[in-house]
Write an enzyme that holds these catalytic residues in place. Structure first.
Site, PDB file in Angstrom:
ATOM      1  N   GLU A  76     -18.498 -11.867 -10.445  1.00  0.00           N
ATOM      2  CA  GLU A  76     -19.015 -12.651 -11.572  1.00  0.00           C
ATOM      3  C   GLU A  76     -18.928 -11.790 -12.816  1.00  0.00           C
ATOM      4  OE1 GLU A  76     -22.277 -12.224  -9.496  1.00  0.00           O
ATOM      5  OE2 GLU A  76     -21.392 -13.554  -8.011  1.00  0.00           O
TER       6      GLU A  76
ATOM      7  N   TYR B 239     -10.050  -7.597 -15.421  1.00  0.00           N
ATOM      8  CA  TYR B 239      -9.922  -8.311 -14.145  1.00  0.00           C
ATOM      9  C   TYR B 239      -8.637  -9.143 -14.100  1.00  0.00           C
ATOM     10  CZ  TYR B 239     -14.814  -6.979 -13.646  1.00  0.00           C
ATOM     11  OH  TYR B 239     -15.973  -6.261 -13.564  1.00  0.00           O
TER      12      TYR B 239
HETATM   13  C1  LIG Z   1     -15.348  -3.296 -18.474  1.00  0.00           C
HETATM   14  C2  LIG Z   1     -15.328  -1.793 -18.339  1.00  0.00           C
HETATM   15  C3  LIG Z   1     -15.818  -1.397 -16.948  1.00  0.00           C
HETATM   16  C4  LIG Z   1     -13.890  -1.302 -18.514  1.00  0.00           C
HETATM   17  O1  LIG Z   1     -13.875   0.109 -18.323  1.00  0.00           O
HETATM   18  P1  LIG Z   1     -12.765   1.019 -19.019  1.00  0.00           P
HETATM   19  O2  LIG Z   1     -12.885   2.372 -18.427  1.00  0.00           O
HETATM   20  O3  LIG Z   1     -12.870   0.909 -20.476  1.00  0.00           O
HETATM   21  O4  LIG Z   1     -11.462   0.289 -18.489  1.00  0.00           O
HETATM   22  P2  LIG Z   1      -9.958   0.769 -18.671  1.00  0.00           P
HETATM   23  O5  LIG Z   1      -9.882   1.989 -19.516  1.00  0.00           O
HETATM   24  O6  LIG Z   1      -9.389   0.848 -17.299  1.00  0.00           O
HETATM   25  O7  LIG Z   1      -9.301  -0.432 -19.408  1.00  0.00           O
HETATM   26  C5  LIG Z   1      -9.840  -0.837 -20.629  1.00  0.00           C
HETATM   27  C6  LIG Z   1      -8.837  -0.685 -21.734  1.00  0.00           C
HETATM   28  O8  LIG Z   1      -8.338   0.616 -21.858  1.00  0.00           O
HETATM   29  C7  LIG Z   1      -6.907   0.610 -21.841  1.00  0.00           C
HETATM   30  N1  LIG Z   1      -6.468   1.798 -21.135  1.00  0.00           N
HETATM   31  C8  LIG Z   1      -6.421   1.973 -19.813  1.00  0.00           C
HETATM   32  N2  LIG Z   1      -5.942   3.193 -19.537  1.00  0.00           N
HETATM   33  C9  LIG Z   1      -5.713   3.801 -20.722  1.00  0.00           C
HETATM   34  C10 LIG Z   1      -5.246   5.080 -21.106  1.00  0.00           C
HETATM   35  N3  LIG Z   1      -4.878   6.004 -20.199  1.00  0.00           N
HETATM   36  N4  LIG Z   1      -5.186   5.366 -22.421  1.00  0.00           N
HETATM   37  C11 LIG Z   1      -5.537   4.457 -23.328  1.00  0.00           C
HETATM   38  N5  LIG Z   1      -5.994   3.241 -23.025  1.00  0.00           N
HETATM   39  C12 LIG Z   1      -6.067   2.904 -21.749  1.00  0.00           C
HETATM   40  C13 LIG Z   1      -6.565  -0.598 -21.119  1.00  0.00           C
HETATM   41  O9  LIG Z   1      -5.293  -1.097 -21.480  1.00  0.00           O
HETATM   42  C14 LIG Z   1      -7.651  -1.532 -21.576  1.00  0.00           C
HETATM   43  O10 LIG Z   1      -7.309  -2.046 -22.820  1.00  0.00           O
HETATM   44  P3  LIG Z   1      -8.093  -3.239 -23.484  1.00  0.00           P
HETATM   45  O11 LIG Z   1      -9.182  -2.603 -24.267  1.00  0.00           O
HETATM   46  O12 LIG Z   1      -7.079  -3.893 -24.354  1.00  0.00           O
HETATM   47  O13 LIG Z   1      -8.626  -4.093 -22.378  1.00  0.00           O
HETATM   48  C15 LIG Z   1     -16.168  -1.099 -19.430  1.00  0.00           C
HETATM   49  O14 LIG Z   1     -15.753  -1.581 -20.671  1.00  0.00           O
HETATM   50  C16 LIG Z   1     -17.660  -1.328 -19.280  1.00  0.00           C
HETATM   51  O15 LIG Z   1     -18.337  -0.615 -18.532  1.00  0.00           O
HETATM   52  N6  LIG Z   1     -18.183  -2.305 -20.020  1.00  0.00           N
HETATM   53  C17 LIG Z   1     -19.623  -2.594 -20.025  1.00  0.00           C
HETATM   54  C18 LIG Z   1     -20.105  -3.015 -18.673  1.00  0.00           C
HETATM   55  C19 LIG Z   1     -19.331  -4.191 -18.156  1.00  0.00           C
HETATM   56  O16 LIG Z   1     -19.038  -5.118 -18.889  1.00  0.00           O
HETATM   57  N7  LIG Z   1     -19.012  -4.139 -16.846  1.00  0.00           N
HETATM   58  C20 LIG Z   1     -18.335  -5.226 -16.183  1.00  0.00           C
HETATM   59  C21 LIG Z   1     -19.346  -6.181 -15.673  1.00  0.00           C
HETATM   60  S1  LIG Z   1     -18.604  -7.546 -14.861  1.00  0.00           S
END
Ligand SMILES: CC(C)(COP(=O)(O)OP(=O)(O)OC[C@H]1O[C@@H](n2cnc3c(N)ncnc32)[C@H](O)[C@@H]1OP(=O)(O)O)[C@@H](O)C(=O)NCCC(=O)NCCS
Length: 167
Positions: free
Chosen positions: A108, A120
Site C-alpha cells: 500500500e 514501485y
Molecule cells: C520512497 C523512498 C523509500 C525512496 O528511497 P530512495 O533511496 O530515495 O530511492 P532511490 O534512490 O532508489 O530512487 C529514488 C530516486 O533516485 C534516483 N536514483 C536512484 N539511484 C540513483 C543514483 N545512483 N544517483 C542518483 N539518483 C539515483 C532514482 O532514479 C529515483 O529518481 P526519482 O526521484 O525521479 O524517483 C524514500 O523517498 C522515502 O523513504 N520516502 C519517505 C517514506 C516513504 O514514502 N516510504 C514509502 C512508503 S510506501
C-alpha cells in the site's frame, strides 16, 4: 534489523511519516515474528536496515504468508534519498519473497506520495485497487502488486469454459 535498531528506526519513522507513523512497539512486534526470535520456518517477517557507522539511513520490512508477500514498510532518511538505497531495499524484499516462494508481492502506498509510487512502478508494480480513507488522517491508499510467479492453472470441469464448441 535488531531490537537495538528500533529507537533510531522509530525516530526516522516519525520524521518520514508525520501522519501515520508506526508506534515504536509495532517494530518490536514485527521483530518478534522474524528470525532469530522465531525459527526460520515460522518467521513470517524479515527486516533490514541500511547503516553508515552507527547511523541508521533506512529500513525495510516484509511479511510473507504464502502465497502472498507484503512490503510492510520502506524508508530512507531524507539526506540519503535519491542514491538508490530505496531501490536496493526493495530488491532485498523481492529477493526474499521469491526465495520463500511467494506468487505476488503487494504493498500500500499513499495516493499523495508520487515519489514512492514512481519507485514501485519502475520496479514493476502495478496498481490493482484504490482503498479510500485507508490512513488515519483520511488519506487514500493505492494497492499495488508485482507478480513474482505465474499462479497455478485454475481447475474446473473439462469443457466448462468451452460451451458451444460442439453445439
Ligand atoms: C520512497 C523512498 C523509500 C525512496 O528511497 P530512495 O533511496 O530515495 O530511492 P532511490 O534512490 O532508489 O530512487 C529514488 C530516486 O533516485 C534516483 N536514483 C536512484 N539511484 C540513483 C543514483 N545512483 N544517483 C542518483 N539518483 C539515483 C532514482 O532514479 C529515483 O529518481 P526519482 O526521484 O525521479 O524517483 C524514500 O523517498 C522515502 O523513504 N520516502 C519517505 C517514506 C516513504 O514514502 N516510504 C514509502 C512508503 S510506501
Amino acid at each position: 534489523m535488531t531490537a537495538q535498531d528500533v529507537p533510531q528506526a522509530s525516530q526516522l519513522e516519525r520524521r518520514l511519516f508525520p501522519h501515520d507513523a508506526w508506534p515504536e512497539r509495532f517494530f518490536y512486534d514485527e521483530l518478534a515474528q522474524a528470525e532469530p526470535s522465531v525459527e526460520p520456518h515460522r518467521a513470517t517477517r524479515a527486516y533490514w536496515v541500511a547503516e553508515k557507522g552507527d547511523r541508521l539511513l533506512g529500513y525495510a520490512g516484509m511479511m510473507c504468508v504464502l502465497p502472498l508477500a507484503d512490503v510492510q514498510t520502506l524508508a530512507v532518511a531524507p539526506e540519503a534519498q535519491g542514491r538508490g538505497l530505496g531501490s536496493h531495499l526493495l530488491d532485498l524484499i523481492e529477493q526474499e519473497a521469491r526465495r520463500r516462494g511467494a506468487e505476488d508481492l503487494l504493498l500500500e502506498v499513499r495516493q499523495d506520495n508520487p515519489r514512492a509510487q514512481k519507485l514501485y512502478l519502475r520496479s514493476g508494480f502495478e496498481q490493482i485497487h484504490l482503498r479510500r480513507e485507508y490512513y488515519p488522517d483520511g488519506g487514500d491508499a493505492l494497492i499495488m502488486r508485482k507478480r513474482l510467479a505465474e499462479p497455478p492453472p485454475r481447475v474446473g470441469p473439462i469443457g466448462s469454459d468451452r460451451r458451444g464448441a460442439h453445439e
